[in-house]
Scaffold this active site. Structure first.
Site, short mmCIF file in Angstrom:
data_model
loop_
_atom_site.label_atom_id
_atom_site.label_comp_id
_atom_site.label_asym_id
_atom_site.label_seq_id
_atom_site.Cartn_x
_atom_site.Cartn_y
_atom_site.Cartn_z
N LEU A 11 5.12 0.49 -3.45
CA LEU A 11 5.16 1.27 -4.84
C LEU A 11 4.19 2.52 -4.96
CD1 LEU A 11 6.00 1.27 -7.84
CD2 LEU A 11 4.23 -0.50 -8.17
N TYR A 12 2.87 2.23 -4.43
CA TYR A 12 1.93 3.07 -4.64
C TYR A 12 2.41 4.38 -3.58
CZ TYR A 12 -0.69 -0.90 -6.32
OH TYR A 12 -1.11 -1.99 -6.96
N ARG A 13 2.97 4.34 -2.63
CA ARG A 13 3.18 5.27 -1.75
C ARG A 13 4.54 5.96 -2.45
NH1 ARG A 13 2.81 2.55 4.09
NH2 ARG A 13 0.52 3.38 4.37
N PHE A 21 0.77 7.90 -4.06
CA PHE A 21 -0.52 7.70 -3.60
C PHE A 21 -0.47 7.77 -1.94
CE2 PHE A 21 -0.74 5.74 -7.80
CZ PHE A 21 -2.20 5.64 -7.91
#
Length: 183
Positions: A147-149, A153
């Site tokens: 999710l972060y990537r 991120f």
């Protein structure tokens, strides 16, 4: 239907019992760690520009919070110093000199996989004045890491072990504002 609500420190503190229950269900820490986590969360609510997103259905099913990182905060100091040692002072300053530090993002397991974490992250970052957002997550191919990537991120450090810890973490960051959500 999930409703997102942005709340400040007082409402977050009032919801701490529920928030801790969601944290425990999502992270499954040893029960003896929960009182310490509760104290950390209560302390975080005192940090500058604290904001929390609650996901409600109508009960609280998820939460995400962050604050402006400043010297003197444990996570800020430990991670910034480690990044400085690994990548140099200019890079550490670029990421941590004016950062929204995202401390927690958790969704109850019964509600995961529905985009709630993504919505909370976008809501948390919306309108922030900081230049960057930074966070730590397990250094493993988890749903959270994906999710972060996906949101933008990038890894600033991997295989990072916090003092007194034993697990590998990734420290990640992104420029603010976030790109608008797709779809």
């Amino acid at each position: 239907m999930i409703q997102l609500r942005r709340v400040g420190p007082d409402r977050f503190i009032a919801a701490l019992d529920t928030v801790l229950t969601i944290y425990a269900a999502a992270m499954r820490p040893p029960p003896d760690q929960l009182p310490g986590r509760l104290a950390i969360m209560r302390n975080h609510a005192t940090y500058p520009d604290f904001v929390c997103m609650l996901a409600e259905a109508p009960e609280i099913v998820g939460f995400a919070y962050g604050f402006h990182g400043t010297p003197g905060q444990w996570w800020h100091d430990v991670v910034r110093r480690a990044l400085r040692d690994r990548a140099g002072a200019p890079i550490a300053e670029n990421w941590f000199g004016d950062a929204l530090e995202i401390a927690e993002v958790h969704v109850h397991p019964d509600h995961q996989g529905k985009g709630i974490g993504r919505q909370m992250l976008h809501g948390l970052c919306e309108g922030r004045r900081e230049r960057t957002a930074v966070l730590s997550t397990h250094d493993a191919p988890t749903a959270a890491r994906h999710l972060y990537r996906d949101i933008g991120f990038v890894d600033l450090m991997t295989e990072f072990v916090f003092p007194g810890g034993y697990e590998d973490y990734a420290i990640a960051g992104t420029a603010l504002p976030l790109s608008p959500p797709v779809g």
